[in-house]
Design an enzyme around this catalytic site. Structure first.
Site, PDB file in Angstrom:
ATOM      1  N   ASP A   8      41.760  35.168  42.739  1.00 22.12           N
ATOM      2  CA  ASP A   8      40.401  35.717  42.701  1.00 22.12           C
ATOM      3  C   ASP A   8      39.894  35.850  44.141  1.00 22.12           C
ATOM      4  O   ASP A   8      39.745  34.852  44.846  1.00 22.12           O
ATOM      5  CB  ASP A   8      39.507  34.776  41.891  1.00 22.12           C
ATOM      6  CG  ASP A   8      38.121  35.354  41.648  1.00 22.12           C
ATOM      7  OD1 ASP A   8      37.867  36.500  42.072  1.00 22.12           O
ATOM      8  OD2 ASP A   8      37.304  34.642  41.042  1.00 22.12           O
ATOM      9  N   ASP A 102      39.181  42.671  41.883  1.00 21.78           N
ATOM     10  CA  ASP A 102      39.326  41.478  42.726  1.00 21.78           C
ATOM     11  C   ASP A 102      39.980  40.291  42.036  1.00 21.78           C
ATOM     12  O   ASP A 102      39.962  39.186  42.572  1.00 21.78           O
ATOM     13  CB  ASP A 102      37.962  41.072  43.300  1.00 21.78           C
ATOM     14  CG  ASP A 102      37.090  40.391  42.280  1.00 21.78           C
ATOM     15  OD1 ASP A 102      37.095  40.817  41.117  1.00 21.78           O
ATOM     16  OD2 ASP A 102      36.406  39.424  42.643  1.00 21.78           O
ATOM     17  N   GLU A 103      40.595  40.495  40.891  1.00 21.09           N
ATOM     18  CA  GLU A 103      41.201  39.383  40.156  1.00 21.09           C
ATOM     19  C   GLU A 103      42.493  39.815  39.503  1.00 21.09           C
ATOM     20  O   GLU A 103      42.575  40.943  39.007  1.00 21.09           O
ATOM     21  CB  GLU A 103      40.294  38.974  38.990  1.00 21.09           C
ATOM     22  CG  GLU A 103      39.228  37.979  39.282  1.00 21.09           C
ATOM     23  CD  GLU A 103      38.461  37.719  37.994  1.00 21.09           C
ATOM     24  OE1 GLU A 103      39.026  37.108  37.079  1.00 21.09           O
ATOM     25  OE2 GLU A 103      37.305  38.161  37.919  1.00 21.09           O
TER      26      GLU A 103
HETATM   27 MG   LIG Z   1      36.048  37.314  42.962  1.00 22.27          MG
END
Ligand SMILES: [Mg+2]
Length: 357
Positions: A8, A102-103
């Site tokens: 993350d 973003d993950e």
């Molecule tokens: Mg994040």
């Protein structure tokens, strides 16, 4: 036993902005469009100190942190950086399942870098992201996806947390049930009504009771309480639906929706065309001025084959809304769902529907 890593990126959009504009470093940066209805897309850790969070109205963020520097989001750039992150992840395993820009989940049970443990793989990935992209990421390492995702939050920012198989109970039992996937505000309240606050409480309830109360999700809850999650890391999630929606600057009446429905149908159609699979069900989504969401859908016998057809069906769904003419709407969306492979008999024209077969 699987070895799963959840990566993350830390305050991703805000961190990209700070990296690319030195004058923003050390500043409370809020990534959001200006305007009364805008919400925060990301907040730097400096801004979070003032209580600013993602998804909060931008107006509220400005009140909490009057010195915040507002930056409009630049998704073209974030997508490009996200691709660079993905390239780093793919050096370590082909089993990468992105959740958002973003993950991602990674299955590193066997990995390409030859590192002996998942912990080392996670560390190597974070080092590469830092050195090559000048950004930080946090990682969770665990025997399954849901635990890895909780773990990546544990040492944020720029940290990692490992849950070994024999440590699952020590980690899981004290957690509030709200940490479990699918337990939001409503489910949390229902569980609180049954006297369940922590995962340890949840584990005391038998499967039949949970299933009676919550259906299939009850079985999932029973498993989650025991640290069980058989979900695989799926590198290529098949498309289930595509959609586009728009929020109005001012709430509008039903009979003023048509132009927006047309443009949302166009967007949805152009996204749907890039899919290898074919969508059958047209969905119209509306949000009323008082935030009630309603959807109306139609599945034609043959999947829509053109933008005009999709638009015509979406427009016809307005007649199925069934609320008063004075109701105002703040959002409209058009979606295409129920995707099947192109050679699936369900998307073929009904050749034998005349009763012969
Ligand atoms: Mg994040």
């Amino acid at each position: 036993m699987r070895k799963i890593v959840h990566i993350d990126m830390d305050a991703f959009y805000a961190s990209v902005e700070q990296r690319d504009a030195p004058e923003l470093r050390g500043q409370p940066v809020v990534v959001a469009w200006r305007g009364g209805r805008s919400v925060v897309c990301a907040a730097s850790y400096e801004a979070r100190r003032y209580g600013v969070r993602s998804a909060m109205p931008a107006v509220r963020a400005a009140r909490l942190c009057p010195d915040a520097v507002f930056v409009p989001p630049d998704f073209v750039r974030y997508r490009a950086v996200s691709r660079q992150v993905r390239e780093i992840l793919l050096r370590h395993t082909d089993l990468v399942e992105p959740l958002s820009l973003d993950e991602a989940y990674l299955d590193v049970t066997s990995n390409k870098s030859g590192l002996p443990t998942a912990t080392r793989v996670a560390k190597a990935i974070r080092d590469e992201i830092r050195e090559q992209l000048r950004l930080t990421a946090s990682a969770g390492v665990a025997p399954n996806k849901f635990l890895a995702k909780i773990a990546s939050d544990w040492r944020k920012p720029d940290g990692q947390f490992v849950i070994q198989p024999q440590e699952v109970d020590d980690f899981l039992l004290p957690l509030p049930v709200g940490r479990l996937p699918g337990v939001g505000k409503v489910m949390g309240e229902k569980l609180a009504g049954m006297g369940v606050g922590s995962v340890a409480h949840l584990r005391e309830i038998d499967q039949a009771t949970l299933e009676r109360r919550f259906g299939r999700y009850g079985i999932r809850l029973y498993q989650l309480a025991r640290g069980i999650d058989h979900g695989e890391v799926c590198p290529d999630r098949p498309t289930m639906s595509v959609s586009a929606e728009d929020t109005f600057a001012e709430d509008v009446l039903l009979d003023a929706l048509a132009p927006t429905i047309r443009s949302m149908a166009e967007k949805t159609w152009s996204a749907a065309r890039k899919q290898t699979r074919i969508g059958r069900t047209v969905v119209l989504k509306l949000k009323t001025a008082d935030f009630h969401i309603l959807t109306r859908s139609h599945t034609p016998p043959v999947p829509p084959a053109s933008c005009e057809e999709l638009t015509r069906i979406a427009l016809s769904l307005v007649e199925k809304v069934g609320l008063g003419a004075q109701v105002r709407y703040r959002l409209v969306g058009v979606g295409l769902g129920n995707f099947h492979d192109a050679d699936d008999p369900q998307v073929q024209p009904q050749l034998f529907d005349s009763g012969i077969v």
